[in-house]
Design a protein around this motif. Structure first.
Motif, mmCIF file in Angstrom:
data_model
loop_
_atom_site.group_PDB
_atom_site.id
_atom_site.type_symbol
_atom_site.label_atom_id
_atom_site.label_comp_id
_atom_site.label_asym_id
_atom_site.label_seq_id
_atom_site.Cartn_x
_atom_site.Cartn_y
_atom_site.Cartn_z
ATOM 1 N N THR A 133 0.988 -1.161 -0.126
ATOM 2 C CA THR A 133 -0.074 0.196 -0.111
ATOM 3 C C THR A 133 0.973 1.297 -0.060
ATOM 4 O O THR A 133 1.707 1.312 0.781
ATOM 5 C CB THR A 133 -1.037 0.171 1.316
ATOM 6 N N TRP A 134 0.483 2.309 -0.899
ATOM 7 C CA TRP A 134 0.912 3.537 -0.769
ATOM 8 C C TRP A 134 -0.280 4.504 -0.370
ATOM 9 O O TRP A 134 -1.254 4.116 -0.906
ATOM 10 C CB TRP A 134 1.505 4.174 -2.243
ATOM 11 N N GLN A 135 0.002 5.275 0.604
ATOM 12 C CA GLN A 135 -1.173 5.984 1.114
ATOM 13 C C GLN A 135 -0.844 7.397 1.602
ATOM 14 O O GLN A 135 0.263 7.642 1.835
ATOM 15 C CB GLN A 135 -1.908 5.346 1.917
ATOM 16 N N GLY A 136 -1.854 8.440 1.623
ATOM 17 C CA GLY A 136 -1.637 9.633 2.005
ATOM 18 C C GLY A 136 -2.700 10.339 2.354
ATOM 19 O O GLY A 136 -3.991 9.923 1.920
ATOM 20 N N LEU A 195 -5.683 -1.330 -7.083
ATOM 21 C CA LEU A 195 -6.839 -1.098 -6.135
ATOM 22 C C LEU A 195 -6.612 0.758 -5.693
ATOM 23 O O LEU A 195 -5.437 0.985 -5.230
ATOM 24 C CB LEU A 195 -7.605 -1.551 -4.922
ATOM 25 N N CYS A 196 -7.436 1.588 -5.995
ATOM 26 C CA CYS A 196 -7.311 2.868 -5.398
ATOM 27 C C CYS A 196 -8.745 2.907 -4.403
ATOM 28 O O CYS A 196 -9.770 2.709 -4.789
ATOM 29 C CB CYS A 196 -7.586 3.859 -6.432
ATOM 30 N N PHE A 241 -3.284 3.393 -2.725
ATOM 31 C CA PHE A 241 -3.137 2.481 -3.878
ATOM 32 C C PHE A 241 -2.550 1.338 -3.127
ATOM 33 O O PHE A 241 -1.424 1.139 -2.826
ATOM 34 C CB PHE A 241 -2.283 3.388 -4.857
ATOM 35 N N ASP A 242 -3.293 0.037 -3.506
ATOM 36 C CA ASP A 242 -2.764 -1.345 -3.400
ATOM 37 C C ASP A 242 -2.321 -1.915 -4.639
ATOM 38 O O ASP A 242 -3.187 -1.877 -5.642
ATOM 39 C CB ASP A 242 -3.940 -1.986 -2.737
#
Length: 368
Positions: free
Chosen positions: A165-168, A191-192, A206-207
């Motif tokens: 996962t990237w996140q913010g 996935l978003c 974003f996965d």
């Protein structure tokens, strides 16, 4: 108590309210407020009410959870107000920083105190500064790399699921920022997810499926460019979200089998130290609060039967926590489900999800 995350703070808060003396030791030099935001299901908001942690001024109440195709077409809607009506408590999405600040209010925590070794049979921990701390009960709420679990279980049994996962947060207004909708868009690229968190913030994540060692595993010098290349052709509002990204957090998904017995003697576990799971079911913080609620009741009783009550707590929580953990471990929500999602009636999925939330909560199983 070792660890001042959601589980440790909630447990300490509950025990203090019950009249117990509580000591909390946290490795971090200050309250750990890093991270994105979390969805709290009705069992968790009910537990927060019992803990007198007033969440009414933070986050965003959610009314729907929606599945979209990558081009922005609506596929499926889960009515979250059905769960609110059924269980009497709302679904709320809140920044993790705000949640831990609410739980930490009035809780004494010794920061910068790392547990170096643990003696479970004596409920004793030796800290990195040489001090030894001891209590009637020792709870390891110190996360996936738990020193207390290491003493109980040995080597970390968690494995990587193959997803990351990237996140913010974005503060740029979108059509979802002030809405009460959680949106998940799935496509071949990954996935978003988009969920409003209050105060003009929209959580994005974003996965992606990525093998260890590949650029999307976290060692790429320009992950933002990679995400823009991968998801830039998706429907609104994804391109605009990608344009706003300047800072982002990264974490790989871990999973492990949850055993029936977590502890030994007067020592037990709570939170991620006991049941690490991928974030795909949005259950990590919820299961931590469930641990705190049930463990408070296990500790608050006749000292003569304490060890037996701790094992009963572990068995009861393991039975329930396994349900979301097993689904999360499949990463099913991250995978392309468009044909199936488009065929399922909204009402049927709403009923299933409302029932699932009860089966994933010791609180709701007991109270409703």
């Amino acid at each position: 108590m070792i660890g001042a995350g959601v589980a440790g703070l909630a447990l300490a808060r509950g025990l203090l309210a019950a009249g117990h003396d509580v000591e909390v030791y946290e490795e971090s030099p200050e309250l750990r407020t890093a991270g994105g935001s979390v969805s709290l299901w009705p069992g968790s908001t009910a537990i927060l009410d019992e803990l007198k942690a007033d969440y009414s001024g933070v986050g965003r109440r959610l009314e729907t959870m929606e599945s979209w195709a990558s081009d922005g077409r609506m596929l499926l809607t889960v009515d979250l107000t059905a769960a609110e009506r059924r269980y009497g408590h709302p679904v709320v999405h809140v920044a993790r920083s705000e949640l831990v600040e609410l739980l930490a209010d009035g809780v004494p925590v010794t920061y910068g105190a790392r547990a170096e070794s643990v003696s479970p049979e004596r409920a004793e921990a030796r800290l990195a500064d040489g001090r030894t701390v001891r209590g009637d009960v020792l709870v390891g709420a110190d996360g996936r790399r738990s020193a207390v679990r290491q003493a109980l279980w040995g080597d970390d049994s968690a494995t990587l699921s193959g997803w990351v996962t990237w996140q913010g947060f974005t503060l740029r207004p979108t059509r979802l920022t002030e809405a009460r909708r959680a949106v998940m868009m799935a496509g071949r690229e990954g996935l978003c997810g988009l969920i409003p968190a209050g105060e003009g913030r929209l959580l994005w994540w974003f996965d992606v499926a990525a093998a260890p060692g590949t650029p999307l595993w976290g060692d790429d010098p320009d992950p933002v460019a990679k995400l823009r290349a991968r998801f830039g052709g998706w429907g609104d509002p994804v391109p605009g979200i990608l344009d706003t990204i300047t800072e982002l957090d990264f974490f790989p998904h871990h999973k492990h089998a949850i055993p029936d017995v977590w502890g030994k003697g007067p020592t037990t576990l709570a939170g991620d130290s006991a049941h690490t799971m991928p974030p795909t079911m949005a259950q990590g913080a919820n299961q931590a609060l469930e641990d705190a609620w049930l463990l408070t009741r296990a500790i608050d009783g006749d000292p003569a039967g304490l060890a037996a009550r701790l094992r009963a707590y572990e068995r009861a929580r393991a039975k329930v926590a396994r349900r979301p953990a097993r689904i999360a471990a499949t990463e099913a929500t991250d995978k392309l489900q468009r044909p199936l999602a488009a065929l399922l009636p909204d009402g049927l999925v709403t009923r299933w999800y409302t029932a699932f939330l009860r089966r994933a909560s010791n609180y709701l199983l007991t109270a409703s």
